[in-house]
Design a protein around this motif. Sequence first.
Motif, PDB file in Angstrom:
ATOM      1  N   TRP A 189      11.509 -25.847  36.090  1.00  8.19           N
ATOM      2  CA  TRP A 189      10.526 -26.707  34.926  1.00  8.19           C
ATOM      3  C   TRP A 189      11.213 -28.009  34.525  1.00  8.19           C
ATOM      4  O   TRP A 189      10.901 -28.390  33.651  1.00  8.19           O
ATOM      5  CB  TRP A 189      10.756 -25.636  33.876  1.00  8.19           C
ATOM      6  CG  TRP A 189      12.185 -25.481  33.135  1.00  8.19           C
ATOM      7  CD1 TRP A 189      13.290 -25.970  33.389  1.00  8.19           C
ATOM      8  CD2 TRP A 189      12.171 -24.923  31.825  1.00  8.19           C
ATOM      9  NE1 TRP A 189      14.251 -25.748  32.426  1.00  8.19           N
ATOM     10  CE2 TRP A 189      13.530 -24.975  31.639  1.00  8.19           C
ATOM     11  CE3 TRP A 189      11.245 -24.327  30.855  1.00  8.19           C
ATOM     12  CZ2 TRP A 189      14.044 -24.679  30.236  1.00  8.19           C
ATOM     13  CZ3 TRP A 189      11.871 -23.819  29.574  1.00  8.19           C
ATOM     14  CH2 TRP A 189      13.188 -23.932  29.320  1.00  8.19           C
ATOM     15  N   ARG A 249      13.806 -27.598  24.370  1.00 10.69           N
ATOM     16  CA  ARG A 249      13.008 -26.437  24.862  1.00 10.69           C
ATOM     17  C   ARG A 249      13.633 -24.942  24.615  1.00 10.69           C
ATOM     18  O   ARG A 249      12.772 -23.839  24.544  1.00 10.69           O
ATOM     19  CB  ARG A 249      13.066 -26.457  26.456  1.00 10.69           C
ATOM     20  CG  ARG A 249      12.279 -27.539  27.264  1.00 10.69           C
ATOM     21  CD  ARG A 249      12.408 -27.647  28.372  1.00 10.69           C
ATOM     22  NE  ARG A 249      11.701 -28.738  29.244  1.00 10.69           N
ATOM     23  CZ  ARG A 249      11.621 -29.022  30.203  1.00 10.69           C
ATOM     24  NH1 ARG A 249      12.237 -28.506  31.329  1.00 10.69           N
ATOM     25  NH2 ARG A 249      10.920 -30.255  30.838  1.00 10.69           N
ATOM     26  N   ASN A 277       7.697 -21.046  26.028  1.00 11.47           N
ATOM     27  CA  ASN A 277       8.335 -21.085  27.253  1.00 11.47           C
ATOM     28  C   ASN A 277       8.564 -19.786  27.838  1.00 11.47           C
ATOM     29  O   ASN A 277       8.995 -19.575  29.154  1.00 11.47           O
ATOM     30  CB  ASN A 277       9.687 -22.129  27.228  1.00 11.47           C
ATOM     31  CG  ASN A 277       9.086 -23.455  26.875  1.00 11.47           C
ATOM     32  OD1 ASN A 277       8.072 -23.808  27.115  1.00 11.47           O
ATOM     33  ND2 ASN A 277      10.051 -24.192  25.915  1.00 11.47           N
ATOM     34  N   ILE A 308       6.778 -18.503  30.874  1.00 15.34           N
ATOM     35  CA  ILE A 308       7.140 -19.124  32.109  1.00 15.34           C
ATOM     36  C   ILE A 308       8.142 -18.154  32.760  1.00 15.34           C
ATOM     37  O   ILE A 308       8.164 -17.749  33.868  1.00 15.34           O
ATOM     38  CB  ILE A 308       7.686 -20.451  31.970  1.00 15.34           C
ATOM     39  CG1 ILE A 308       6.763 -21.498  31.292  1.00 15.34           C
ATOM     40  CG2 ILE A 308       8.178 -21.009  33.341  1.00 15.34           C
ATOM     41  CD1 ILE A 308       7.217 -22.696  30.955  1.00 15.34           C
ATOM     42  N   ALA A 320       5.336 -23.409  35.854  1.00 11.67           N
ATOM     43  CA  ALA A 320       6.132 -24.321  35.131  1.00 11.67           C
ATOM     44  C   ALA A 320       5.842 -25.774  35.313  1.00 11.67           C
ATOM     45  O   ALA A 320       6.478 -26.391  35.250  1.00 11.67           O
ATOM     46  CB  ALA A 320       7.705 -24.216  35.314  1.00 11.67           C
ATOM     47  N   VAL A 364       5.100 -26.581  30.308  1.00 13.66           N
ATOM     48  CA  VAL A 364       6.514 -26.652  29.486  1.00 13.66           C
ATOM     49  C   VAL A 364       6.405 -27.186  28.232  1.00 13.66           C
ATOM     50  O   VAL A 364       5.786 -28.216  28.302  1.00 13.66           O
ATOM     51  CB  VAL A 364       7.647 -27.202  30.472  1.00 13.66           C
ATOM     52  CG1 VAL A 364       8.996 -26.941  29.791  1.00 13.66           C
ATOM     53  CG2 VAL A 364       7.746 -26.570  31.768  1.00 13.66           C
ATOM     54  N   ARG A 372      13.256 -31.993  28.468  1.00 15.83           N
ATOM     55  CA  ARG A 372      14.318 -31.509  29.161  1.00 15.83           C
ATOM     56  C   ARG A 372      15.680 -31.640  28.699  1.00 15.83           C
ATOM     57  O   ARG A 372      16.689 -30.873  29.014  1.00 15.83           O
ATOM     58  CB  ARG A 372      14.196 -31.780  30.641  1.00 15.83           C
ATOM     59  CG  ARG A 372      14.620 -33.258  31.037  1.00 15.83           C
ATOM     60  CD  ARG A 372      14.614 -33.333  32.535  1.00 15.83           C
ATOM     61  NE  ARG A 372      14.647 -34.734  33.081  1.00 15.83           N
ATOM     62  CZ  ARG A 372      15.987 -35.347  33.118  1.00 15.83           C
ATOM     63  NH1 ARG A 372      16.998 -34.777  32.884  1.00 15.83           N
ATOM     64  NH2 ARG A 372      15.832 -36.579  33.624  1.00 15.83           N
TER      65      ARG A 372
END
Length: 339
Positions: free
Chosen positions: A180, A231, A240, A243, A308, A313, A317
Motif C-alpha cells: 500500500w 493512515r 483502510n 484493504i 491497495a 488507500v 504513507r
Amino acid sequence: MVQVKKVKLGSQGLEVSAQGLGCMGMSSIYGPPKPEEDMIQLIHHSINSGVTFLDTSEAYGDNELLLSKALKGGWREKVQLATKFGITSVDKPVVRGSPDYVRAACETSLKRLEVEFIDLYYQHRTDTSVPIEVTMGELKKLVEEGKIKYIGLSEASASTIRRAHAVHPITAVQMEWSLWSRDTEADIVPTCRELGIGIVPYSPLGRGFLTGGTNFVANLSDGDFRKNFPRFKPENLEHNQKIFERVNEMAAKKGCTPSQLALAWVHHCGNDVVPIPGTTKIANLNQNIGALSVKLTPKEMAELESYASADVVKGERHAFMSMTWINSETPPLSSWKAE
C-alpha cells in the motif's frame, strides 16, 4: 524452516541475505526500548536462521550500541551490517549532509558499533542545503579509507540518485515500499534498475498494518510513533481496514498469514529487491522468513495490487511527507562554497 539464500544487492559486489532485519523497533520510535537480552537473543536467532542483513541508524536511540553487544564473540563476521547517518533527531528531524558531519557521524557509528568498517552506509535522508555531490565526495573518501564498503541512499528522488551515482556507484537505495506504499514505482525503481542499484524496502508490511489491520493499530503502545501516521488515524482507518480484510481473505485461501502474503508480494517485485521487515519477536521473525516460500502468480500479484491501489488507500504513507524522496533535491554543485 525455510532456507534463506544469499543474493547480490546492486552491482558493486555486496552479497546479503534475501531478507534482512530492521532493528529500529528494538530500541526506539515504536514505543519504549525492548529488553536488551531478549533483543540480543532475537538477533542471534535471526543470524542462525540465515537472516544476516542487519539494518540500523545513528537516529535509532541506542540501537547501534545494542548491535555492538549482539555482534561480539564472532557474530560480526556472519553479518552484513548497514547503518545510516544524516537524521540527527527523530522527534524534531534535522538532516545534515555536510562533509564534516558525514565523517564525524561515520566515526561515531564505528565507535558505537565497535567495528572496523561498515558494510553499507546510507545517507538516511537528503540534506537539501548541500549538493549531493559534496556529500558523496566525503562518502567516497570513507570508502577509499576502508571505513565503509558500500554506499546507499534512503528516500532519494531519481535525479538525486543519478547525481550521487555519478560521483561514486550507489549500491542500494532504501525506500518505503509495500503493497500500500508504491509511490516509488513510477520513477525511482526504474532508475535504480537502469543503474544497477539494489532496492531495500523498509516497512514492507505497511508499518505493521498488513499484519493485523485495526487490531494491530489498537494494540500500539502509547509511545509508538505510528499513532501519528495519517493512515492510522480514525478518519482513514475504517476505510483502510477493508484493504487488510481482502489481503486476509487471499492469505486464508493460500494457507499463509496476511503478513506473509504482503511480504511475499514485495519479494516477487524483483530479484534486486531485499526487504528488511522489523520485529521484536522471534515468532514474527520466523513468520517473516516463511514468506520466502509463498509463491504468487502474475494474476495473484495483480489482484493484490488492486486491493491497495493509490486511489484506494486513504491517508499519506508518512507522518512527515516532507522528509521523503519528494523533497530530496539539492542545490547544484556550482553553488557550494566550502566552509
